[in-house]
Design a protein around this motif. Structure first.
Motif, mmCIF file in Angstrom:
data_model
loop_
_atom_site.group_PDB
_atom_site.id
_atom_site.type_symbol
_atom_site.label_atom_id
_atom_site.label_comp_id
_atom_site.label_asym_id
_atom_site.label_seq_id
_atom_site.Cartn_x
_atom_site.Cartn_y
_atom_site.Cartn_z
ATOM 1 N N PHE A 76 0.823 -1.245 -0.118
ATOM 2 C CA PHE A 76 -0.112 0.031 -0.036
ATOM 3 C C PHE A 76 0.841 1.317 -0.088
ATOM 4 O O PHE A 76 1.967 1.366 0.581
ATOM 5 N N ASP A 77 0.598 1.895 -0.808
ATOM 6 C CA ASP A 77 1.023 3.426 -0.791
ATOM 7 C C ASP A 77 -0.329 4.424 -1.271
ATOM 8 O O ASP A 77 -0.876 4.056 -2.102
ATOM 9 N N VAL A 78 -0.027 5.621 -0.570
ATOM 10 C CA VAL A 78 -1.370 6.500 -0.878
ATOM 11 C C VAL A 78 -1.378 6.985 -2.374
ATOM 12 O O VAL A 78 -2.588 7.095 -2.814
ATOM 13 N N THR A 79 -0.513 6.729 -3.025
ATOM 14 C CA THR A 79 -0.548 7.036 -4.454
ATOM 15 C C THR A 79 -1.487 6.020 -5.281
ATOM 16 O O THR A 79 -2.207 6.508 -6.362
ATOM 17 N N LEU A 80 -1.897 4.953 -4.709
ATOM 18 C CA LEU A 80 -2.776 3.994 -5.334
ATOM 19 C C LEU A 80 -4.214 4.659 -5.243
ATOM 20 O O LEU A 80 -5.225 4.039 -5.911
ATOM 21 N N VAL A 81 -4.526 5.302 -4.105
ATOM 22 C CA VAL A 81 -5.863 6.062 -4.156
ATOM 23 C C VAL A 81 -5.866 7.335 -4.088
ATOM 24 O O VAL A 81 -6.786 8.164 -3.458
ATOM 25 N N ASP A 82 -4.921 8.095 -4.524
ATOM 26 C CA ASP A 82 -4.876 9.583 -4.381
ATOM 27 C C ASP A 82 -5.556 10.349 -5.309
ATOM 28 O O ASP A 82 -5.532 11.627 -5.286
ATOM 29 N N SER A 83 -6.137 9.846 -6.246
ATOM 30 C CA SER A 83 -6.894 10.493 -7.168
ATOM 31 C C SER A 83 -8.043 9.633 -7.931
ATOM 32 O O SER A 83 -7.642 8.294 -7.779
ATOM 33 N N LEU A 84 -8.819 10.048 -8.466
ATOM 34 C CA LEU A 84 -9.986 9.161 -9.252
ATOM 35 C C LEU A 84 -9.357 8.246 -10.257
ATOM 36 O O LEU A 84 -9.412 7.237 -10.427
ATOM 37 N N GLN A 85 -8.666 8.983 -11.090
ATOM 38 C CA GLN A 85 -7.645 8.254 -12.047
ATOM 39 C C GLN A 85 -6.772 7.126 -11.472
ATOM 40 O O GLN A 85 -6.915 5.959 -11.873
ATOM 41 N N ALA A 86 -6.286 7.302 -10.466
ATOM 42 C CA ALA A 86 -5.264 6.112 -9.826
ATOM 43 C C ALA A 86 -6.255 5.323 -9.072
ATOM 44 O O ALA A 86 -5.945 3.830 -9.459
ATOM 45 N N ILE A 87 -7.346 5.260 -8.450
ATOM 46 C CA ILE A 87 -8.184 4.561 -7.991
ATOM 47 C C ILE A 87 -8.752 3.632 -9.373
ATOM 48 O O ILE A 87 -8.815 2.589 -9.215
ATOM 49 N N ALA A 88 -9.352 4.319 -10.412
ATOM 50 C CA ALA A 88 -9.758 3.514 -11.552
ATOM 51 C C ALA A 88 -8.597 2.729 -12.167
ATOM 52 O O ALA A 88 -9.159 1.299 -12.477
ATOM 53 N N GLU A 89 -7.398 2.939 -12.209
ATOM 54 C CA GLU A 89 -6.369 2.358 -12.744
ATOM 55 C C GLU A 89 -6.141 1.075 -11.812
ATOM 56 O O GLU A 89 -5.887 -0.289 -12.004
ATOM 57 N N LEU A 90 -6.202 1.128 -10.286
ATOM 58 C CA LEU A 90 -6.376 0.124 -9.399
ATOM 59 C C LEU A 90 -7.132 -0.755 -9.703
ATOM 60 O O LEU A 90 -7.129 -2.137 -9.792
ATOM 61 N N VAL A 91 -8.457 -0.219 -9.964
ATOM 62 C CA VAL A 91 -9.688 -1.283 -10.001
ATOM 63 C C VAL A 91 -9.527 -2.059 -11.443
ATOM 64 O O VAL A 91 -9.735 -3.229 -11.423
ATOM 65 N N SER A 92 -9.079 -1.371 -12.319
ATOM 66 C CA SER A 92 -8.943 -2.064 -13.606
ATOM 67 C C SER A 92 -7.880 -3.061 -13.515
ATOM 68 O O SER A 92 -7.996 -4.030 -14.320
ATOM 69 N N ALA A 93 -6.835 -2.974 -12.597
ATOM 70 C CA ALA A 93 -5.796 -4.018 -12.650
ATOM 71 C C ALA A 93 -6.077 -5.107 -11.749
ATOM 72 O O ALA A 93 -5.371 -6.005 -11.867
ATOM 73 N N SER A 94 -7.188 -4.876 -10.888
ATOM 74 C CA SER A 94 -7.356 -6.051 -10.022
ATOM 75 C C SER A 94 -8.368 -6.935 -10.698
ATOM 76 O O SER A 94 -9.229 -6.874 -11.663
#
Length: 93
Positions: free
Chosen positions: A75-93
């Motif tokens: 975990f790193d705050v950058t994983l959830v620090d923007s809507l774009q980052a969260i969307a990328e995390l969700v897409s990668a999961s």
């Protein structure tokens, strides 16, 4: 994400994820009294707009809604620090 003849096409699932994430984050911000629009790339936590308690709520919601197992991630705050980052995390999961 598919690039076709220089046009970018996002699957409906990705678009649905983005809208779901936007709704989740704006709802959490509203709980803090913040009703301003949130752009896709705007820092949420490193800017101080959202706090650490809100981050924990967000992480729990992402685990529930999208099946992301944060225990398996570094975990790193950058994983959830923007809507774009969260969307990328969700897409990668």
């Amino acid at each position: 994400l598919i690039i076709f003849n220089q046009f970018i096409w996002m699957s409906p699932m990705t678009t649905a994820h983005i809208e779901s994430i936007r709704s989740l984050v704006t709802g959490l911000a509203a709980q803090l009294g913040d009703h301003q629009a949130i752009t896709d790339s705007e820092p949420l936590f490193t800017s101080g707009r959202l706090d650490s308690f809100t981050m924990m709520q967000l992480v729990m919601q992402l685990e529930t809604q999208f099946g992301i197992d944060f225990a398996k991630l570094e975990f790193d705050v950058t994983l959830v620090d923007s809507l774009q980052a969260i969307a990328e995390l969700v897409s990668a999961s």
